[in-house]
Design a protein around this motif. Sequence first.
Motif, PDB file in Angstrom:
ATOM      1  N   ARG A  14       0.706  -1.239  -0.189  1.00  0.00           N
ATOM      2  CA  ARG A  14       0.016   0.198  -0.062  1.00  0.00           C
ATOM      3  C   ARG A  14       0.787   1.310  -0.012  1.00  0.00           C
ATOM      4  N   GLY A  15       0.600   2.237  -0.781  1.00  0.00           N
ATOM      5  CA  GLY A  15       1.335   3.402  -1.137  1.00  0.00           C
ATOM      6  C   GLY A  15       1.389   3.940  -2.611  1.00  0.00           C
ATOM      7  N   THR A  16       2.023   4.819  -2.901  1.00  0.00           N
ATOM      8  CA  THR A  16       2.306   5.433  -4.078  1.00  0.00           C
ATOM      9  C   THR A  16       3.755   5.057  -4.919  1.00  0.00           C
ATOM     10  N   VAL A  17       3.658   4.923  -6.176  1.00  0.00           N
ATOM     11  CA  VAL A  17       4.784   4.847  -6.775  1.00  0.00           C
ATOM     12  C   VAL A  17       4.832   6.064  -7.743  1.00  0.00           C
ATOM     13  N   ASP A  18       5.769   6.860  -7.971  1.00  0.00           N
ATOM     14  CA  ASP A  18       5.911   7.870  -8.730  1.00  0.00           C
ATOM     15  C   ASP A  18       6.416   7.465 -10.093  1.00  0.00           C
ATOM     16  N   ILE A  19       5.381   7.465 -11.205  1.00  0.00           N
ATOM     17  CA  ILE A  19       5.633   6.861 -12.618  1.00  0.00           C
ATOM     18  C   ILE A  19       5.837   7.955 -13.538  1.00  0.00           C
ATOM     19  N   THR A  20       5.994   9.304 -13.049  1.00  0.00           N
ATOM     20  CA  THR A  20       6.033  10.557 -14.126  1.00  0.00           C
ATOM     21  C   THR A  20       7.147  10.301 -14.931  1.00  0.00           C
ATOM     22  N   ASP A  21       8.375   9.863 -14.464  1.00  0.00           N
ATOM     23  CA  ASP A  21       9.476  10.071 -15.658  1.00  0.00           C
ATOM     24  C   ASP A  21       9.332   8.946 -16.615  1.00  0.00           C
ATOM     25  N   LEU A 119       1.126   5.825  -9.485  1.00  0.00           N
ATOM     26  CA  LEU A 119       0.381   4.637  -9.221  1.00  0.00           C
ATOM     27  C   LEU A 119       0.047   4.421  -7.789  1.00  0.00           C
ATOM     28  N   TRP A 120      -1.023   3.994  -7.470  1.00  0.00           N
ATOM     29  CA  TRP A 120      -1.426   4.149  -5.877  1.00  0.00           C
ATOM     30  C   TRP A 120      -1.822   2.647  -5.768  1.00  0.00           C
ATOM     31  N   GLU A 121      -0.957   1.839  -5.192  1.00  0.00           N
ATOM     32  CA  GLU A 121      -1.225   0.523  -4.706  1.00  0.00           C
ATOM     33  C   GLU A 121      -2.225   0.385  -3.612  1.00  0.00           C
ATOM     34  N   HIS A 122      -3.254  -0.300  -3.574  1.00  0.00           N
ATOM     35  CA  HIS A 122      -4.280  -0.301  -2.664  1.00  0.00           C
ATOM     36  C   HIS A 122      -4.130  -1.677  -1.838  1.00  0.00           C
ATOM     37  N   ARG A 123      -3.469  -2.601  -2.256  1.00  0.00           N
ATOM     38  CA  ARG A 123      -3.328  -3.865  -1.436  1.00  0.00           C
ATOM     39  C   ARG A 123      -2.173  -3.805  -0.523  1.00  0.00           C
TER      40      ARG A 123
END
Length: 138
Positions: A14-21, A119-123
């Motif tokens: 659970r949390g976010t991954v910056d995929i902008t680049d 990308l926001w992981e919810h698991r």
Amino acid sequence: MSHQSTLGFSTSGRGTVDITDAIARIVAQSGVQCGLAHVFVQHTSCSLTITENADAEVRRDLETVMKRLAPDGDPAYRHDTEGPDDMAAHVRSVLTESSLTVPIGAGRLMLGTWQGIYLWEHRTSAHRRSVVVTILGS
């Protein structure tokens, strides 16, 4: 002109991954100068969001709000096939977005100064996620 790529991202739970680049690289590779970047996640227990990229506290606070809106293990949930976070992850995904569209100008994403694509992981456990990026324009 159009271009499409599928990217894979690993989450650590659970949390976010910056995929902008990663998205910006696909825009640059496409050669499109003016158009749209459509970003779609191929899963029902994670999502995409555009939010502030300067202060990680914003993303932590968003997670706090989601915990209140879609708590793990709520006894009212009937779908719990993959554990107590299963239905909560689906609710979070429905409340957010499975796709985003960002304008492209001068061959670059036209994000604001403090915006990033996440990308926001919810698991609660780690997953491998697929994101399809479609670039349209000239």
